[in-house]
Design an enzyme around this catalytic site. Sequence first.
Site, PDB file in Angstrom:
ATOM      1  CD  GLU A  50      40.300  41.211  43.109  1.00 32.86           C
ATOM      2  OE1 GLU A  50      40.539  41.043  41.926  1.00 32.86           O
ATOM      3  OE2 GLU A  50      40.384  40.314  43.942  1.00 32.86           O
ATOM      4  NE  ARG A 132      46.517  48.218  41.309  1.00 31.82           N
ATOM      5  CZ  ARG A 132      45.737  47.129  41.323  1.00 31.82           C
ATOM      6  NH1 ARG A 132      45.937  46.166  42.235  1.00 31.82           N
ATOM      7  NH2 ARG A 132      44.801  46.942  40.412  1.00 31.82           N
ATOM      8  CG  ASN A 134      45.533  42.671  41.474  1.00 35.13           C
ATOM      9  OD1 ASN A 134      44.931  43.669  41.830  1.00 35.13           O
ATOM     10  ND2 ASN A 134      44.979  41.733  40.716  1.00 35.13           N
ATOM     11  CD  GLU A 152      44.303  47.431  35.978  1.00 36.47           C
ATOM     12  OE1 GLU A 152      44.093  47.708  37.163  1.00 36.47           O
ATOM     13  OE2 GLU A 152      43.978  46.356  35.466  1.00 36.47           O
ATOM     14  CG  ASN A 185      43.521  38.809  39.227  1.00 34.95           C
ATOM     15  OD1 ASN A 185      43.201  39.249  40.330  1.00 34.95           O
ATOM     16  ND2 ASN A 185      43.405  39.506  38.119  1.00 34.95           N
ATOM     17  CG  ASP A 239      39.652  39.534  38.619  1.00 41.29           C
ATOM     18  OD1 ASP A 239      39.132  40.622  38.393  1.00 41.29           O
ATOM     19  OD2 ASP A 239      40.627  39.388  39.380  1.00 41.29           O
TER      20      ASP A 239
HETATM   21  O1  LIG Z   1      40.750  43.188  40.162  1.00 40.65           O
HETATM   22  C1  LIG Z   1      41.869  42.949  39.712  1.00 40.65           C
HETATM   23  O2  LIG Z   1      42.378  41.860  39.698  1.00 40.65           O
HETATM   24  C2  LIG Z   1      42.631  44.096  39.177  1.00 40.65           C
HETATM   25  O3  LIG Z   1      42.979  44.911  40.231  1.00 40.65           O
HETATM   26  C3  LIG Z   1      41.774  44.789  38.151  1.00 40.65           C
HETATM   27  O4  LIG Z   1      42.065  46.094  37.991  1.00 40.65           O
HETATM   28  C4  LIG Z   1      41.925  43.985  36.877  1.00 40.65           C
HETATM   29  O5  LIG Z   1      42.396  44.765  35.835  1.00 40.65           O
HETATM   30  C5  LIG Z   1      40.591  43.452  36.465  1.00 40.65           C
HETATM   31  O6  LIG Z   1      39.991  42.847  37.568  1.00 40.65           O
HETATM   32  C6  LIG Z   1      40.762  42.442  35.353  1.00 40.65           C
HETATM   33  O7  LIG Z   1      41.437  41.346  35.831  1.00 40.65           O
HETATM   34 ZN   LIG Z   2      41.543  40.411  40.748  1.00 42.70          ZN
END
Ligand SMILES: O=C(O)[C@H](O)[C@@H](O)[C@H](O)[C@H](O)CO
Ligand SMILES: [Zn+2]
Length: 334
Positions: A50, A132, A134, A152, A185, A239
């Site tokens: 990510e 957490r 993200n 999650e 996200n 995302d």
């Molecule tokens: O990557 C992310 O943003 C999260 O950590 C994932 O666990 C999400 O659940 C998945 O990507 C769907 O958005």
């Molecule tokens: Zn993500």
Amino acid sequence: TVFTCKDNGPEQRLLQIYLYLGFCITSKDLGRIEMSVEVVVKNSCQSIGEGPHWDDRTNSLLYVDILSNDVHRWSPDTGNDEKIHLDDSVGFVVPCRKGGYIVGLGRSLSHVDWDSRKITKLHEVDKGTKNRFNDGKCDPRGRVWAGTMGYESEPANPERERGSLFRLDVDGSLHACVNKINISNGLAWTADNKTMYYIDSLPRKVYGFDYDSETGNISNQRVVVDFGEGTIPTLGYPDGMCIDTEDKIWVACYGAAKIVRFDPTTGKQLKTVDIPARRTTSCCFGGKNFDELYVTCGVQGSTKEEREKYPMTGSVFRVTGLGVRGRPANVYEG
Ligand SMILES: O=C(O)[C@H](O)[C@@H](O)[C@H](O)[C@H](O)CO
Ligand SMILES: [Zn+2]
């Protein structure tokens, strides 16, 4: 005439300049130069690749492997993919102008020094929860915007509406800006610094906000792109995302093995880039001219069949020949 070049090498550069000058063609035609998708770091992520960030000061790509607690730094010049292992999940990493990095480490925003691995906790949020951090990114004035999400049990299935979007100002103060978030996200800002785009994955929408670059205040939340209910198989979940110099957004479609370019002023899909990994998680522009699109993906939750169909899952990909470019990513100015 469609010009096809094998790779993104000097001959393509020469061709692009030649075409641009010799034939006075528009950038749109340049986009017709054949697009290519290649693996640049093979299977480097074991959980959720990510948060790609192109660090133009060191000409390297930063990214995280969230639940492996790893921060990666890949250099195209050497091909080396270094990583540092931390003591909690790492949702994102952004460089600090003063040196080191800000990371979303579990429920904390912390500064990390790469060489010494020294961690300095700046803030802890959502106390008493299993939340957490993200995704996170810096805005045009060097603030860090980062969001949290509930526990999650499996990708795209967190405890609902437990997350918030936070803003870390350059004076070090932290402000909660949006709450009741499911999966915080993608973030992006327009070239005129007047609009912020933001993704909460579960409602499957990209939101737009009026953004005041002087104060960091956001207002007037509205939907700019709606993945809709019925199209889950084709578009998956929005995302991570990035924005190009034409203010169009590139959204990683988690579960749909693609990156889609949208016009956020109309909500219309403009271009689709298929990626040989189902769980595309985010993307950023990079390279010396910011005309290369780096794409991360996740492994977490994939089945054996999925990994057989997509053996490059967990890799970092590079897309070239898109005919557009991004702007240098912002860093933390605090
Ligand atoms: O990557 C992310 O943003 C999260 O950590 C994932 O666990 C999400 O659940 C998945 O990507 C769907 O958005
Ligand atoms: Zn993500």
